[in-house]
Design an enzyme around this catalytic site. Sequence first.
Site, PDB file in Angstrom:
ATOM      1  N   LYS A  10      47.794  30.556  49.817  1.00 46.22           N
ATOM      2  CA  LYS A  10      48.287  31.881  49.430  1.00 46.22           C
ATOM      3  C   LYS A  10      49.229  32.434  50.513  1.00 46.22           C
ATOM      4  O   LYS A  10      49.305  31.891  51.628  1.00 46.22           O
ATOM      5  CB  LYS A  10      47.085  32.799  49.195  1.00 46.22           C
ATOM      6  CG  LYS A  10      46.188  32.331  48.022  1.00 46.22           C
ATOM      7  CD  LYS A  10      45.035  33.309  47.791  1.00 46.22           C
ATOM      8  CE  LYS A  10      44.126  32.829  46.670  1.00 46.22           C
ATOM      9  NZ  LYS A  10      43.035  33.813  46.390  1.00 46.22           N
ATOM     10  N   TYR A  50      46.107  33.708  36.765  1.00 46.94           N
ATOM     11  CA  TYR A  50      44.911  34.549  36.882  1.00 46.94           C
ATOM     12  C   TYR A  50      44.571  35.234  35.558  1.00 46.94           C
ATOM     13  O   TYR A  50      44.087  36.373  35.570  1.00 46.94           O
ATOM     14  CB  TYR A  50      45.115  35.591  37.981  1.00 46.94           C
ATOM     15  CG  TYR A  50      44.972  35.038  39.390  1.00 46.94           C
ATOM     16  CD1 TYR A  50      43.806  34.380  39.796  1.00 46.94           C
ATOM     17  CD2 TYR A  50      45.981  35.195  40.327  1.00 46.94           C
ATOM     18  CE1 TYR A  50      43.667  33.893  41.093  1.00 46.94           C
ATOM     19  CE2 TYR A  50      45.849  34.714  41.628  1.00 46.94           C
ATOM     20  CZ  TYR A  50      44.685  34.066  41.999  1.00 46.94           C
ATOM     21  OH  TYR A  50      44.536  33.590  43.292  1.00 46.94           O
ATOM     22  N   ASN A 113      42.329  35.747  51.164  1.00 46.42           N
ATOM     23  CA  ASN A 113      41.342  34.709  51.474  1.00 46.42           C
ATOM     24  C   ASN A 113      41.968  33.316  51.541  1.00 46.42           C
ATOM     25  O   ASN A 113      41.289  32.315  51.329  1.00 46.42           O
ATOM     26  CB  ASN A 113      40.162  34.781  50.497  1.00 46.42           C
ATOM     27  CG  ASN A 113      40.604  34.621  49.058  1.00 46.42           C
ATOM     28  OD1 ASN A 113      41.762  34.329  48.794  1.00 46.42           O
ATOM     29  ND2 ASN A 113      39.686  34.794  48.140  1.00 46.42           N
ATOM     30  N   HIS A 116      43.411  29.197  47.139  1.00 49.11           N
ATOM     31  CA  HIS A 116      42.843  29.144  45.799  1.00 49.11           C
ATOM     32  C   HIS A 116      42.450  27.706  45.543  1.00 49.11           C
ATOM     33  O   HIS A 116      43.178  26.790  45.914  1.00 49.11           O
ATOM     34  CB  HIS A 116      43.874  29.569  44.743  1.00 49.11           C
ATOM     35  CG  HIS A 116      43.432  29.215  43.344  1.00 49.11           C
ATOM     36  ND1 HIS A 116      42.596  30.026  42.608  1.00 49.11           N
ATOM     37  CD2 HIS A 116      43.658  28.109  42.584  1.00 49.11           C
ATOM     38  CE1 HIS A 116      42.342  29.441  41.435  1.00 49.11           C
ATOM     39  NE2 HIS A 116      42.972  28.275  41.394  1.00 49.11           N
ATOM     40  N   GLU A 127      45.401  24.679  35.321  1.00 52.64           N
ATOM     41  CA  GLU A 127      46.182  25.160  36.463  1.00 52.64           C
ATOM     42  C   GLU A 127      47.177  24.099  36.953  1.00 52.64           C
ATOM     43  O   GLU A 127      48.298  24.430  37.347  1.00 52.64           O
ATOM     44  CB  GLU A 127      45.233  25.585  37.591  1.00 52.64           C
ATOM     45  CG  GLU A 127      44.386  26.795  37.186  1.00 52.64           C
ATOM     46  CD  GLU A 127      43.273  27.124  38.178  1.00 52.64           C
ATOM     47  OE1 GLU A 127      43.166  26.439  39.215  1.00 52.64           O
ATOM     48  OE2 GLU A 127      42.504  28.069  37.895  1.00 52.64           O
TER      49      GLU A 127
HETATM   50  O1  CDP Z   1      39.237  32.609  44.317  1.00 52.28           O
HETATM   51  P1  CDP Z   1      37.827  32.731  43.810  1.00 52.28           P
HETATM   52  O2  CDP Z   1      37.549  31.849  42.605  1.00 52.28           O
HETATM   53  O3  CDP Z   1      36.814  32.542  44.904  1.00 52.28           O
HETATM   54  O4  CDP Z   1      37.631  34.247  43.358  1.00 52.28           O
HETATM   55  P2  CDP Z   1      37.845  35.001  41.954  1.00 52.28           P
HETATM   56  O5  CDP Z   1      36.681  35.886  41.737  1.00 52.28           O
HETATM   57  O6  CDP Z   1      38.208  34.045  40.856  1.00 52.28           O
HETATM   58  O7  CDP Z   1      39.094  35.959  42.237  1.00 52.28           O
HETATM   59  C1  CDP Z   1      40.400  35.427  42.330  1.00 52.28           C
HETATM   60  C2  CDP Z   1      41.079  36.020  43.535  1.00 52.28           C
HETATM   61  O8  CDP Z   1      41.269  37.411  43.314  1.00 52.28           O
HETATM   62  C3  CDP Z   1      40.288  35.955  44.821  1.00 52.28           C
HETATM   63  O9  CDP Z   1      40.426  34.696  45.466  1.00 52.28           O
HETATM   64  C4  CDP Z   1      40.867  37.098  45.633  1.00 52.28           C
HETATM   65  O10 CDP Z   1      42.083  36.729  46.287  1.00 52.28           O
HETATM   66  C5  CDP Z   1      41.211  38.112  44.545  1.00 52.28           C
HETATM   67  N1  CDP Z   1      40.235  39.204  44.393  1.00 52.28           N
HETATM   68  C6  CDP Z   1      40.631  40.514  44.673  1.00 52.28           C
HETATM   69  O11 CDP Z   1      41.770  40.743  45.067  1.00 52.28           O
HETATM   70  N2  CDP Z   1      39.743  41.552  44.498  1.00 52.28           N
HETATM   71  C7  CDP Z   1      38.495  41.326  44.046  1.00 52.28           C
HETATM   72  N3  CDP Z   1      37.654  42.352  43.861  1.00 52.28           N
HETATM   73  C8  CDP Z   1      38.075  40.010  43.748  1.00 52.28           C
HETATM   74  C9  CDP Z   1      38.971  38.953  43.937  1.00 52.28           C
END
Ligand code: CDP
Length: 154
Positions: A10, A50, A113, A116, A127
Site C-alpha cells: 500500500k 474493495y 497497515n 493487502h 483480485e
Molecule cells: O486487510 P484486511 O483483510 O486485514 O482488513 P479488512 O477488514 O478487509 O479491511 C480492508 C482494509 O481497509 C484494511 O486493510 C485497512 O487498510 C482498511 N480499514 C480501514 O481503513 N478502516 C477500518 N475500520 C477497517 C479497515
Amino acid sequence: MTERTLVLLKPDSIQRRLAGRIISRFEDKGLNLVAMKMMRVTPELAKRHYAEHAAKAWYPSLEGFITSGPIVAMLIEGPEAIRVIREMVGATNGRDAAAGTIRGTFGSSRQLNLVHASDGPVAAKREADIFFRPEEINGFEPTLRPWVAANDEV
Ligand code: CDP
Ligand code: MG
C-alpha cells in the site's frame, strides 16, 4: 497445494521505503514472485478491489488512502500461499497484529497497515484478475524447490 495470491504494498509501504524489506520476507519464506508492477490505484479500481467494503462508513477514508500514492501489486505463489501469507501479514490493525508479522513489525495503524493479501481462494482469483492480465504473469519452476520442501509435501 500450490496457490497464487494477490499482495499489494500500500502507499505507506512505498512512502516509508519498506517495499524491499517486505518483499524480502516473502522471498525468504521460499515463495515465488510471479508478477509485479508499480501503479496508482484509481477510485474506480479501489471500489472494485474493495467491493465488500464500499458501502461502509469508513470506505471513503480507505479510498483516499489507497489512491494517495503509488502501490506495488504482486502475485505470489507457493504451497498454501493464501493462508501462509495472511498469517505473515497479521491482523488488520498493526496494534493487534502479532509481533513478527509484517503489520506487527512495521505498523501501528488500522488503516495504514502496509499490505493487502487476499483472504481466500475466491478472493485471490477475483483480485488477481483485477490487477493482472495473463501476459503479465510469469510463473517459473524455482531451482531451489528441492531444498525448500520435500517432493511429497507439495
Ligand atoms: O486487510 P484486511 O483483510 O486485514 O482488513 P479488512 O477488514 O478487509 O479491511 C480492508 C482494509 O481497509 C484494511 O486493510 C485497512 O487498510 C482498511 N480499514 C480501514 O481503513 N478502516 C477500518 N475500520 C477497517 C479497515
Ligand atoms: Mg480483507
